[in-house]
Write a protein that holds these residues in place. Sequence first.
Motif, short mmCIF file in Angstrom:
data_model
loop_
_atom_site.label_atom_id
_atom_site.label_comp_id
_atom_site.label_asym_id
_atom_site.label_seq_id
_atom_site.Cartn_x
_atom_site.Cartn_y
_atom_site.Cartn_z
N ASN A 162 0.69 -1.25 0.00
CA ASN A 162 0.26 0.17 0.04
C ASN A 162 0.93 1.36 0.09
OD1 ASN A 162 -3.28 -0.77 0.28
ND2 ASN A 162 -2.37 -1.87 1.84
N GLY A 163 1.77 1.18 0.11
CA GLY A 163 2.80 2.35 0.03
C GLY A 163 3.55 2.74 0.86
N GLY A 164 3.32 1.91 2.10
CA GLY A 164 4.11 2.36 3.20
C GLY A 164 3.96 1.57 4.30
N ARG A 165 4.31 1.68 5.73
CA ARG A 165 4.25 0.79 6.40
C ARG A 165 3.43 0.70 8.06
NH1 ARG A 165 7.11 0.83 11.06
NH2 ARG A 165 8.63 0.01 11.16
N VAL A 166 3.68 0.06 8.72
CA VAL A 166 2.59 -0.53 9.16
C VAL A 166 3.61 0.96 10.73
CG1 VAL A 166 1.17 -1.45 10.98
CG2 VAL A 166 2.50 -2.34 9.00
N LYS A 167 2.84 1.77 11.97
CA LYS A 167 3.30 2.53 12.27
C LYS A 167 2.35 2.08 13.83
CE LYS A 167 5.31 5.06 10.20
NZ LYS A 167 5.46 6.83 9.48
N PHE A 168 1.40 2.34 13.71
CA PHE A 168 1.04 1.53 15.15
C PHE A 168 0.27 0.15 15.45
CE2 PHE A 168 -1.73 5.40 14.15
CZ PHE A 168 -3.28 5.46 14.40
N ALA A 169 -0.30 -0.36 16.53
CA ALA A 169 -1.78 -1.22 16.98
C ALA A 169 -2.63 -0.24 16.99
CB ALA A 169 -1.33 -2.43 17.13
N TYR A 170 -3.62 0.09 17.31
CA TYR A 170 -5.27 0.56 18.03
C TYR A 170 -5.87 -0.20 18.50
CZ TYR A 170 -8.99 3.19 19.70
OH TYR A 170 -10.12 3.04 20.08
N ALA A 171 -5.85 -0.56 20.38
CA ALA A 171 -7.08 -1.08 20.30
C ALA A 171 -7.89 -0.95 21.90
CB ALA A 171 -6.10 -2.75 20.73
N SER A 172 -9.06 -0.54 21.62
CA SER A 172 -9.59 -0.37 23.00
C SER A 172 -9.69 -1.64 24.16
CB SER A 172 -10.94 0.40 22.69
OG SER A 172 -11.62 0.19 23.42
N VAL A 173 -8.81 -1.70 24.37
CA VAL A 173 -8.99 -2.93 25.81
C VAL A 173 -9.72 -3.32 27.22
CG1 VAL A 173 -5.97 -2.76 25.01
CG2 VAL A 173 -7.03 -2.00 26.88
N ASP A 174 -10.66 -2.79 27.07
CA ASP A 174 -11.41 -2.53 28.37
C ASP A 174 -12.17 -2.90 27.83
OD1 ASP A 174 -9.61 -4.01 31.18
OD2 ASP A 174 -8.71 -2.03 30.31
N PHE A 175 -13.36 -3.00 27.78
CA PHE A 175 -14.37 -3.20 27.35
C PHE A 175 -14.72 -2.39 26.41
CE2 PHE A 175 -13.43 -2.55 31.88
CZ PHE A 175 -13.76 -3.82 32.34
N ALA A 176 -14.49 -3.50 25.21
CA ALA A 176 -14.29 -1.69 23.90
C ALA A 176 -15.73 -1.50 23.76
CB ALA A 176 -13.95 -2.24 22.75
N ASN A 177 -15.57 -0.40 22.90
CA ASN A 177 -16.70 0.86 22.27
C ASN A 177 -16.29 0.18 21.17
OD1 ASN A 177 -18.56 2.19 20.50
ND2 ASN A 177 -18.02 4.48 21.81
N PRO A 178 -16.58 -1.00 20.35
CA PRO A 178 -18.49 -0.45 20.65
C PRO A 178 -18.71 -2.29 21.02
CG PRO A 178 -18.03 -1.65 17.80
CD PRO A 178 -16.83 -1.14 18.51
N THR A 179 -18.21 -3.25 21.09
CA THR A 179 -18.45 -4.73 21.92
C THR A 179 -18.66 -4.74 23.40
OG1 THR A 179 -15.94 -5.58 21.51
CG2 THR A 179 -17.19 -5.52 19.86
N GLY A 180 -17.94 -4.34 24.12
CA GLY A 180 -18.09 -4.59 25.12
C GLY A 180 -17.06 -5.66 25.15
N GLU A 181 -16.27 -6.06 24.47
CA GLU A 181 -15.35 -6.85 24.69
C GLU A 181 -13.85 -6.60 25.23
OE1 GLU A 181 -16.47 -10.66 21.53
OE2 GLU A 181 -15.80 -8.90 20.87
N THR A 182 -13.23 -7.73 26.17
CA THR A 182 -12.33 -7.36 27.22
C THR A 182 -10.65 -7.84 26.23
OG1 THR A 182 -13.35 -6.41 29.05
CG2 THR A 182 -11.05 -6.62 29.11
N ILE A 183 -9.68 -7.73 25.20
CA ILE A 183 -8.53 -8.22 25.28
C ILE A 183 -7.48 -9.09 26.24
CG2 ILE A 183 -6.61 -8.40 23.99
CD1 ILE A 183 -7.02 -5.30 22.36
N ASP A 184 -7.83 -9.85 26.76
CA ASP A 184 -7.32 -11.13 27.85
C ASP A 184 -5.47 -11.08 27.81
OD1 ASP A 184 -6.78 -12.98 26.11
OD2 ASP A 184 -7.54 -14.34 26.26
N ARG A 185 -5.24 -11.71 29.03
CA ARG A 185 -4.09 -11.12 29.46
C ARG A 185 -3.03 -11.67 27.92
NH1 ARG A 185 -1.17 -10.63 34.80
NH2 ARG A 185 0.98 -11.11 34.49
N ALA A 186 -3.12 -13.01 27.51
CA ALA A 186 -2.40 -13.58 26.20
C ALA A 186 -3.06 -12.59 25.51
CB ALA A 186 -3.14 -15.09 26.34
#
Length: 400
Positions: A162-186
Amino acid sequence: MWDQIFSSRMSRMTASEIRELLKLLDQPDIISFAGGIPDPKLFPVTAFQDAFAETLGPDTQSEALQYSASEGYPPLRDWIAEQMAKLGVPCTRDNILITSGSQQALDYLGKLFLSPNDTALVSWPTYLGALGAFNAYEPHYDRLMPHANRTPADYAARAADNGGRVKFAYASVDFANPTGETIDRAGRESLLDLADDLNIAVIEDAAYQSLRYDGDAIPPVLALEIARKGSIEDCRTIYCGSFSKTLSPGLRVGWVCAAKPVISRLVLMKQAADLHSATINQIAITKVAKACFDEHVSKLRSAYKKRRDYMLNALSKHMPDGVTWTQPEGGMFIWLTLPDHMDGATMLAKSLETQRVAFVPGRAFHADGSGGNTIRLNFSLPDEATIEEGIKRLGALLRG
Ligand SMILES: Cc1ncc(COP(=O)(O)O)c(C=O)c1O
């Protein structure tokens, strides 16, 4: 005329079509699960009345009404640093920048990292406001899967195509908007592995972090990274916090906690954009936070937990077969997946006409335009009777 002189980034900044439908929400007979906002009846009004009166009293009135440092009000940064330490993030005020809500932090981070055609990794779905903030910097998006079946080399190759590089990962980690889900420790650990492999930043959106109703707290990604590397100064995770979901969204006070080289670049952006966040609001928030933060948050937790339980219970009673939903441990949202052939936006239009219930169709939360058969429900605003009636009507709508 304007199209020829507006910048190219404006072509990526479009109003969502659902906004038109959601304008109808002012009508009194509509039951709305569409908002994503705290219940104003739960604002700590008396604490703020006292705090503003004191702030405008003789001791701090000149300071409160004056320009102030771009980094933010030092006693507030100290209080936040203490809170971060309790979460496993030892740091000092020099690691904290006060922003005008965490939304401003997302805009600055987009500006800091993204050149046109770079790639941002986001989940499908993700926070709509993050896509809105990043879009201005003309990125591509790729799908972040914490327990990934995609290798770092795959991500890098797709970004290069796509002509660039990956710069960051964005994550809404606790009770995300919109799903309400949480990323576990693993999931958090594998996000850090991926970020190390790709040499990218991790933007940890912790807007809902304090609103846990059950289950054990999971350390922030930034805390897990400090546990690996020893010091915040060696970490690539940038934590974005907010007082919007705990004390008040209207005062627009959020923060970034990160290594000093990141903070110092963000301070330059703050100076260029708005000099600093409102001094008086920062002083008042500091007073209220010191007076009653923990006590107030535990009041919010018990009120919102009841509404979440009520909505989950109503969903079990009224949803037809073929509809599934998340079981959030906190936050403000439940995410419904409808049968494949149903479209959330079409259902919203029909619902407003026949059942008078509003919700947010899920497609807009997907960077690739998928998710047509999903919808987001908010449970922090409606009372229990409204939840029961609204979910009953939603069930009737989906049963057709
Ligand atoms: C996941 C998430 N991040 C950030 C924000 C922005 O909030 P604020 O700018 O009020 O801190 C929101 C607001 O709804 C949100 O849901």
